[in-house]
Design a protein around this motif. Structure first.
Motif, short mmCIF file in Angstrom:
data_model
loop_
_atom_site.label_atom_id
_atom_site.label_comp_id
_atom_site.label_asym_id
_atom_site.label_seq_id
_atom_site.Cartn_x
_atom_site.Cartn_y
_atom_site.Cartn_z
N GLY A 285 12.76 -60.70 -8.44
CA GLY A 285 12.75 -61.27 -9.84
C GLY A 285 14.06 -60.68 -10.60
N THR B 37 9.88 -53.87 -9.52
CA THR B 37 10.04 -55.14 -9.23
C THR B 37 10.73 -55.43 -7.83
OG1 THR B 37 10.24 -55.89 -11.54
CG2 THR B 37 11.33 -57.44 -10.08
N TRP C 167 14.85 -67.30 -7.55
CA TRP C 167 13.90 -68.00 -6.64
C TRP C 167 14.92 -68.63 -5.66
CZ3 TRP C 167 12.48 -73.64 -7.05
CH2 TRP C 167 11.82 -73.98 -6.00
N ASP D 40 19.88 -65.16 -16.74
CA ASP D 40 18.92 -65.92 -15.92
C ASP D 40 19.30 -67.42 -16.26
OD1 ASP D 40 17.06 -66.66 -14.22
OD2 ASP D 40 15.21 -65.91 -15.34
N TRP E 61 7.55 -65.13 -20.28
CA TRP E 61 6.84 -65.76 -19.12
C TRP E 61 5.25 -65.85 -19.58
CZ3 TRP E 61 9.45 -68.47 -16.37
CH2 TRP E 61 10.60 -68.20 -15.63
N VAL F 170 8.76 -64.24 -7.75
CA VAL F 170 8.57 -62.77 -8.18
C VAL F 170 7.68 -62.13 -7.29
CG1 VAL F 170 7.65 -61.44 -10.13
CG2 VAL F 170 8.81 -63.45 -10.79
N HIS G 104 4.51 -64.58 -8.01
CA HIS G 104 4.44 -65.85 -8.46
C HIS G 104 5.14 -66.90 -7.32
CE1 HIS G 104 6.30 -68.95 -11.62
NE2 HIS G 104 5.12 -69.23 -11.11
#
Length: 316
Positions: free
Chosen positions: A139, A136, A144, A220, A90, A260, A273
């Motif tokens: 994420g 976290t 999303w 992912d 990222w 995130v 994010h």
């Protein structure tokens, strides 16, 4: 923009990244050939790819969110340099192209080996800060919500895997080799996994099934959010009263605009994010939804100009 079949395929891959195309096709109500063609088209035309990733805790890794301020002429070059490192993900250019944000993965037992020792020696860097990722809330193996709303509840049940059961079993050298191969292609077949690890195909398949069952590896799906209409991205750096941090972060994790949400160390203790349709939508989110949470004392918004690297290896 993606059509319903494309969106359904991406959602299906989030639920089971290695599901056979025949199974995905049955859920979507299309042929296996259609799913295969759409998958190859999405890879070729919009850069979609499935990436296998280790669970940081089981892999013995810690994560740091690093912010660098660089001279304008060198920021993009520095971002590319960071993106080439295997211990970063990222990597993004933010704040008018003057700031670089990246996640750095470091071994728990060797934190001094992290790239933070190298950064201050780079003359073009004018400021650096590192924020340890404590927890976290949104994420990692979750996605999303803009990408996981294409399938109905019954379709999701048909694809969703059983809940993972984490164990303390350490990862073997073969396990690390398996995950490294999946990092380049999360749908790599058993023959490719066997070639990458030196295991037989049956052993590679069995070992991967075990890693997935205990949550040591997850997957992912990389695809530009702009294809879902989210053309405006921003990092949000927030300072929240410690007593309210867990409550606020839990609320933020339900917001559809966020991909995130994580608690960190540093002068700002919560980061997020945001993915919004346009600047006006981001403004509405900041003023109406975040503005309604009085426990957020300060908020710094850093627009994302470019994603240099996502979770997979840097694209050539």
């Amino acid at each position: 923009m993606l059509d319903d079949i494309d969106r359904g395929l991406v959602h299906a891959l989030h639920l089971d990244a290695r599901a056979p195309f025949s199974r995905v096709g049955a859920v979507l109500g299309v042929s296996t050939q259609t799913v295969a063609r759409r998958y190859q088209r999405l890879r070729a035309e919009v850069g979609m790819r499935v990436v296998g990733l280790p669970d940081p805790a089981q892999a013995g890794l810690t994560q740091w969110l690093v912010r660098l301020t660089a001279q304008p002429a060198s920021a993009r070059t520095l971002a590319r340099s960071l993106a080439r490192r295997p211990d970063t993900s990222w990597v993004k250019l933010t704040s008018g192209g003057l700031e670089i944000v990246a996640i750095v993965h470091t071994p728990v037992n060797a934190p001094s080996s992290m790239l933070l020792h190298d950064i201050p020696r780079t003359a073009s860097v004018t400021a650096v800060s590192a924020h340890f990722l404590l927890h976290t809330y949104l994420g990692g193996p979750t996605a999303w919500r803009g990408r996981i709303n294409a399938l109905d509840a019954e379709q999701q049940r048909s694809l969703r895997l059983p809940d993972r059961v984490a164990t303390d079993e350490p990862l073997s050298r073969a396990d690390h080799a398996l995950i490294a191969a999946l990092h380049h292609d999360g749908r790599l077949g058993n023959a490719g996994l066997a070639a990458a690890t030196g295991l037989s195909q049956a052993t590679a398949a069995r070992r991967l099934a075990d890693l997935r069952a205990r949550g040591a590896v997850f997957f992912d799906v990389e695809i530009d959010a702009a294809h879902y209409g989210a053309t405006t991205q921003a990092f949000l750096w927030m300072a929240v009263t410690p007593a309210d941090l867990d409550r606020v972060a839990t609320v933020l994790a339900t917001h559809e605009e966020l991909a995130v949400v994580a608690a960190t160390t540093g002068p700002t203790n919560l980061t997020a994010h945001a993915l919004c349709a346009d600047p006006a939508a981001l403004h509405r989110y900041l003023t109406h939804r975040l503005g309604a949470l009085p426990a957020i004392h300060t908020l710094h918004t850093a627009p994302v100009l470019e994603t240099v690297k996502a979770v997979g290896p840097l694209r050539t």
